[in-house]
Design a protein around this motif. Sequence first.
Motif, PDB file in Angstrom:
ATOM      1  N   VAL A 264       0.822  -1.213   0.000  1.00 20.60           N
ATOM      2  CA  VAL A 264       0.000   0.000   0.000  1.00 20.60           C
ATOM      3  C   VAL A 264       0.856   1.262   0.000  1.00 20.60           C
ATOM      4  CG1 VAL A 264      -1.686   1.335   1.317  1.00 20.60           C
ATOM      5  CG2 VAL A 264      -2.024  -1.120   0.995  1.00 20.60           C
ATOM      6  N   PRO A 265       1.885   1.378   0.852  1.00 18.08           N
ATOM      7  CA  PRO A 265       2.731   2.581   0.767  1.00 18.08           C
ATOM      8  C   PRO A 265       3.384   2.770  -0.593  1.00 18.08           C
ATOM      9  CG  PRO A 265       3.125   1.422   2.826  1.00 18.08           C
ATOM     10  CD  PRO A 265       2.261   0.533   2.000  1.00 18.08           C
ATOM     11  N   VAL A 266       3.844   1.683  -1.195  1.00 19.00           N
ATOM     12  CA  VAL A 266       4.470   1.797  -2.516  1.00 19.00           C
ATOM     13  C   VAL A 266       3.432   2.214  -3.556  1.00 19.00           C
ATOM     14  CG1 VAL A 266       5.600   0.496  -4.364  1.00 19.00           C
ATOM     15  CG2 VAL A 266       6.329   0.183  -2.005  1.00 19.00           C
ATOM     16  N   ALA A 267       2.243   1.610  -3.495  1.00 18.16           N
ATOM     17  CA  ALA A 267       1.195   1.972  -4.453  1.00 18.16           C
ATOM     18  C   ALA A 267       0.729   3.409  -4.261  1.00 18.16           C
ATOM     19  CB  ALA A 267       0.014   1.011  -4.316  1.00 18.16           C
ATOM     20  N   THR A 268       0.778   3.904  -3.038  1.00 21.07           N
ATOM     21  CA  THR A 268       0.405   5.296  -2.788  1.00 21.07           C
ATOM     22  C   THR A 268       1.354   6.246  -3.500  1.00 21.07           C
ATOM     23  OG1 THR A 268      -0.521   4.698  -0.630  1.00 21.07           O
ATOM     24  CG2 THR A 268       0.017   7.018  -0.994  1.00 21.07           C
ATOM     25  N   LEU A 269       2.625   5.871  -3.550  1.00 23.53           N
ATOM     26  CA  LEU A 269       3.633   6.712  -4.209  1.00 23.53           C
ATOM     27  C   LEU A 269       3.662   6.525  -5.718  1.00 23.53           C
ATOM     28  CD1 LEU A 269       6.626   6.289  -1.712  1.00 23.53           C
ATOM     29  CD2 LEU A 269       5.130   8.281  -1.975  1.00 23.53           C
ATOM     30  N   LEU A 270       3.520   5.275  -6.178  1.00 22.34           N
ATOM     31  CA  LEU A 270       3.756   4.962  -7.591  1.00 22.34           C
ATOM     32  C   LEU A 270       2.503   4.571  -8.355  1.00 22.34           C
ATOM     33  CD1 LEU A 270       7.008   2.818  -7.167  1.00 22.34           C
ATOM     34  CD2 LEU A 270       6.840   5.270  -7.635  1.00 22.34           C
ATOM     35  N   GLY A 271       1.376   4.382  -7.664  1.00 17.43           N
ATOM     36  CA  GLY A 271       0.202   3.848  -8.321  1.00 17.43           C
ATOM     37  C   GLY A 271       0.213   2.328  -8.250  1.00 17.43           C
ATOM     38  N   THR A 272      -0.840   1.695  -8.715  1.00 17.50           N
ATOM     39  CA  THR A 272      -0.945   0.244  -8.620  1.00 17.50           C
ATOM     40  C   THR A 272      -0.280  -0.481  -9.781  1.00 17.50           C
ATOM     41  OG1 THR A 272      -3.127   0.326  -9.693  1.00 17.50           O
ATOM     42  CG2 THR A 272      -3.079   0.359  -7.283  1.00 17.50           C
ATOM     43  N   SER A 273      -0.194   0.140 -10.941  1.00 13.70           N
ATOM     44  CA  SER A 273       0.337  -0.554 -12.114  1.00 13.70           C
ATOM     45  C   SER A 273       1.844  -0.742 -12.049  1.00 13.70           C
ATOM     46  CB  SER A 273      -0.032   0.205 -13.393  1.00 13.70           C
ATOM     47  OG  SER A 273      -1.422   0.206 -13.595  1.00 13.70           O
ATOM     48  N   ALA A 274       2.575   0.293 -11.710  1.00 20.67           N
ATOM     49  CA  ALA A 274       4.044   0.239 -11.768  1.00 20.67           C
ATOM     50  C   ALA A 274       4.633  -0.848 -10.865  1.00 20.67           C
ATOM     51  CB  ALA A 274       4.635   1.603 -11.417  1.00 20.67           C
ATOM     52  N   PRO A 275       4.206  -0.980  -9.604  1.00 25.06           N
ATOM     53  CA  PRO A 275       4.783  -2.049  -8.774  1.00 25.06           C
ATOM     54  C   PRO A 275       4.503  -3.447  -9.311  1.00 25.06           C
ATOM     55  CG  PRO A 275       3.643  -0.439  -7.403  1.00 25.06           C
ATOM     56  CD  PRO A 275       3.281  -0.141  -8.826  1.00 25.06           C
ATOM     57  N   LEU A 276       3.311  -3.659  -9.866  1.00 22.41           N
ATOM     58  CA  LEU A 276       2.974  -4.985 -10.373  1.00 22.41           C
ATOM     59  C   LEU A 276       3.761  -5.304 -11.636  1.00 22.41           C
ATOM     60  CD1 LEU A 276      -0.894  -4.979  -9.802  1.00 22.41           C
ATOM     61  CD2 LEU A 276       0.861  -6.116  -8.434  1.00 22.41           C
TER      62      LEU A 276
END
Length: 242
Positions: free
Chosen positions: A176-188
């Motif tokens: 969740v912290p990573v997705a808050t910064l980068l969005g959901t697409s980029a981490p996946l």
Amino acid sequence: MHARRVTRPADSGHAGFRAQLREGWTETRRHRWCLTNVLGHGVWHLVAGFLLTLGPLIAVRSMGGDGAWVLVAQPGTIGMLVGAFTAGRLPIRRPLVGVGVGAAVFALPLAAFGLGLALPRAASAYFLAMFGLGMLSPLWETAIELRIPQEVLGRVGAFDALISFAARPLGLAVAVPVATLLGTSAPLLAGAVLVAAANLAALLLPEAWEHPEPVTARGDARRNPEAAAGQGQSEAGSADGR
């Protein structure tokens, strides 16, 4: 009358446990194929934490509502069962190849959710991923039983479990912290590339394509020809003396 002072023996339990940990880590590190695969397993467990956190959110938002993730997860469960059933019935002569490919397939649902594909494609990708993981477990157990001496097999397995199961909660915690910064697409999408690269890298090792002989408790002697020769001479001398 003086009370007798009771002295406790030295705490050898912790020292023995630490010695076993060191021995297990030494054995794991000594085998390139084992360490490479164990690290690859840690990577997919880490990224699985991202998918299990962000996947339901994406499914609800863009794949049809609250029941969308259920339609993804249920085929995955079936896929894992089918994969485990299939693994024991195929004549796979190179289990490490199956292990690497089975783990790398987990990149498919990561890419599907990262790209925002439609529900049928995402569910199909998750089914294939879980089918690969279902095959991975029995193939991995077969590989380490063939290649790791029995006396250290449990300690090597413990390191594998430690790395894998420590990575999963970490992925769940930081998703969740990573997705808050980068969005959901980029981490996946980054996770898809990382999973594929980390697990397919094991296929670059020659050991992945070998046909190993089963290692027994005397596997160390097999790896040390001089020790094996000396042991053979000793046994021959004992036989002559009977």
